[in-house]
Design a protein around this motif. Structure first.
Motif, PDB file in Angstrom:
ATOM      1  N   ASP A  86      -3.479  -1.552  -4.089  1.00  0.00           N
ATOM      2  CA  ASP A  86      -3.417  -2.524  -3.473  1.00  0.00           C
ATOM      3  C   ASP A  86      -4.991  -2.963  -3.814  1.00  0.00           C
ATOM      4  O   ASP A  86      -5.695  -2.781  -4.702  1.00  0.00           O
ATOM      5  CB  ASP A  86      -3.702  -1.831  -1.733  1.00  0.00           C
ATOM      6  N   LYS A 115       0.803  -9.802   2.117  1.00  0.00           N
ATOM      7  CA  LYS A 115       1.513  -9.033   1.136  1.00  0.00           C
ATOM      8  C   LYS A 115       1.701  -9.628  -0.133  1.00  0.00           C
ATOM      9  O   LYS A 115       1.522 -10.943  -0.289  1.00  0.00           O
ATOM     10  CB  LYS A 115       3.097  -8.813   1.803  1.00  0.00           C
ATOM     11  N   TRP A 123       0.779 -10.543   6.187  1.00  0.00           N
ATOM     12  CA  TRP A 123       1.442  -9.359   7.032  1.00  0.00           C
ATOM     13  C   TRP A 123       1.360  -9.338   8.413  1.00  0.00           C
ATOM     14  O   TRP A 123       0.214  -9.161   8.795  1.00  0.00           O
ATOM     15  CB  TRP A 123       0.883  -8.000   6.444  1.00  0.00           C
ATOM     16  N   TYR A 189      -4.920  -6.790   0.667  1.00  0.00           N
ATOM     17  CA  TYR A 189      -3.809  -7.345   0.028  1.00  0.00           C
ATOM     18  C   TYR A 189      -3.048  -6.089  -0.368  1.00  0.00           C
ATOM     19  O   TYR A 189      -3.296  -5.225  -0.881  1.00  0.00           O
ATOM     20  CB  TYR A 189      -4.162  -7.793  -1.194  1.00  0.00           C
ATOM     21  N   TYR A 190      -1.710  -6.225   0.443  1.00  0.00           N
ATOM     22  CA  TYR A 190      -0.922  -5.016   0.470  1.00  0.00           C
ATOM     23  C   TYR A 190       0.383  -5.524  -0.566  1.00  0.00           C
ATOM     24  O   TYR A 190       1.169  -6.162  -0.119  1.00  0.00           O
ATOM     25  CB  TYR A 190      -0.268  -4.460   1.824  1.00  0.00           C
ATOM     26  N   ARG A 191       0.305  -4.050  -1.554  1.00  0.00           N
ATOM     27  CA  ARG A 191       1.456  -4.393  -2.504  1.00  0.00           C
ATOM     28  C   ARG A 191       2.818  -3.758  -2.185  1.00  0.00           C
ATOM     29  O   ARG A 191       2.744  -2.839  -1.779  1.00  0.00           O
ATOM     30  CB  ARG A 191       1.053  -3.832  -3.759  1.00  0.00           C
ATOM     31  N   ILE A 192       3.767  -4.841  -2.061  1.00  0.00           N
ATOM     32  CA  ILE A 192       5.036  -4.320  -1.944  1.00  0.00           C
ATOM     33  C   ILE A 192       5.888  -3.965  -2.924  1.00  0.00           C
ATOM     34  O   ILE A 192       6.058  -4.749  -4.124  1.00  0.00           O
ATOM     35  CB  ILE A 192       5.868  -5.401  -1.128  1.00  0.00           C
TER      36      ILE A 192
END
Length: 263
Positions: A86, A115, A123, A189-192
């Motif tokens: 992330d 995301k 998100w 920032y959340y990595r999918i």
């Protein structure tokens, strides 16, 4: 604090976001949780680049174990966990610290999140209030809190090897009070990813984690029972034991009962 297990391909991007912070007085503890990839080599490059990066290595013990290990070495008052895949925005640490300065009752500060990776966009998370926390988690792992609160609750629970460790941790430090602030700005920032832990957990593992949290924090769920179910005092009087009460609560909320009670 950045735990890393076989995520070397994302580590540069993650650590660059730490280096870009406008708040300068930070330390970043990288914990290699028994990785079999190039995590150590990449981490070594960063500790030579900037002495605010610290590298630790341990045998694989899972996410909670790695976080606890890194936090135990932290010298600062505040903790911000950041998973190795992330990122955080350059202003996040500064804005979060300002909220703690503005309100001494604040226990947790987080922010709007976005995301990236296999999905893009904001998100959408439920707003925080304590009753919502009794239903589900809405605070991602990369929120800021005081190290002393981590110490008071005994850290992240290493028994939650299948997930929900963040939910359990927030319940532990917030169930007895304290303010929570969600910043209006996007700071996380959340990595999918296709094979992320949240995606591959199966129903049996999820049920184990939910039962574990329910048993551990029976006091928290019982204290919110009326509001969660909207039941009246007459029904409450019929549910005579805490186990019966919690069974009914968990069945209504999660669809399972955590105790096998004989009639």
């Amino acid at each position: 604090m950045v735990p890393c297990y076989n995520q070397a391909q994302y580590l540069d991007e993650c650590l660059q976001s730490v280096l870009d912070q406008i708040y300068p007085n930070w330390e970043c503890i990288i914990v290699n949780d028994g990785s079999l990839d190039d995590t150590e080599a990449i981490a070594q490059e960063w500790i030579h680049k900037d002495n605010r990066f610290i590298y630790l290595k341990k045998e694989n013990g899972g996410l909670s174990s790695a976080r606890n290990y890194g936090i135990s070495y932290a010298k600062g008052e505040f903790i911000l966990p950041l998973d190795a895949d992330d990122k955080i925005a350059s202003h996040y640490v500064a804005l979060a610290l300002k909220e703690f300065e503005n309100n001494s009752d604040t226990k947790v500060v987080y922010c709007q999140a976005e995301k990236f990776g296999e999905e893009f966009g904001i998100w959408q998370l439920s707003p925080f209030f304590i009753l919502n926390l009794a239903r589900r988690n809405m605070i991602f792992c990369s929120a800021m809190y005081r190290k002393k609160d981590w110490e008071l609750v005994g850290g992240y629970d290493i028994n939650l090897i299948y997930g929900l460790e963040d939910w359990e941790f927030w319940i532990a430090i917030l169930k007895n009070g304290g303010d929570v602030k969600c910043l209006d700005e996007v700071g996380f920032y959340y990595r999918i990813r296709e094979k992320s832990m949240a995606r591959i957990i199966n129903l049996e593992e999820r049920n184990f984690s939910e039962r574990y949290v329910a048993k551990k924090h029976i006091d928290f769920f019982l204290s919110n029972y009326d509001e969660l179910l909207g039941i009246n005092g007459e029904l409450n009087s019929k549910l005579k034991s805490e186990k019966v009460l919690l069974n009914e609560l968990c069945f209504q909320l999660f669809g399972f009962k955590i105790f096998n009670l004989k009639k």
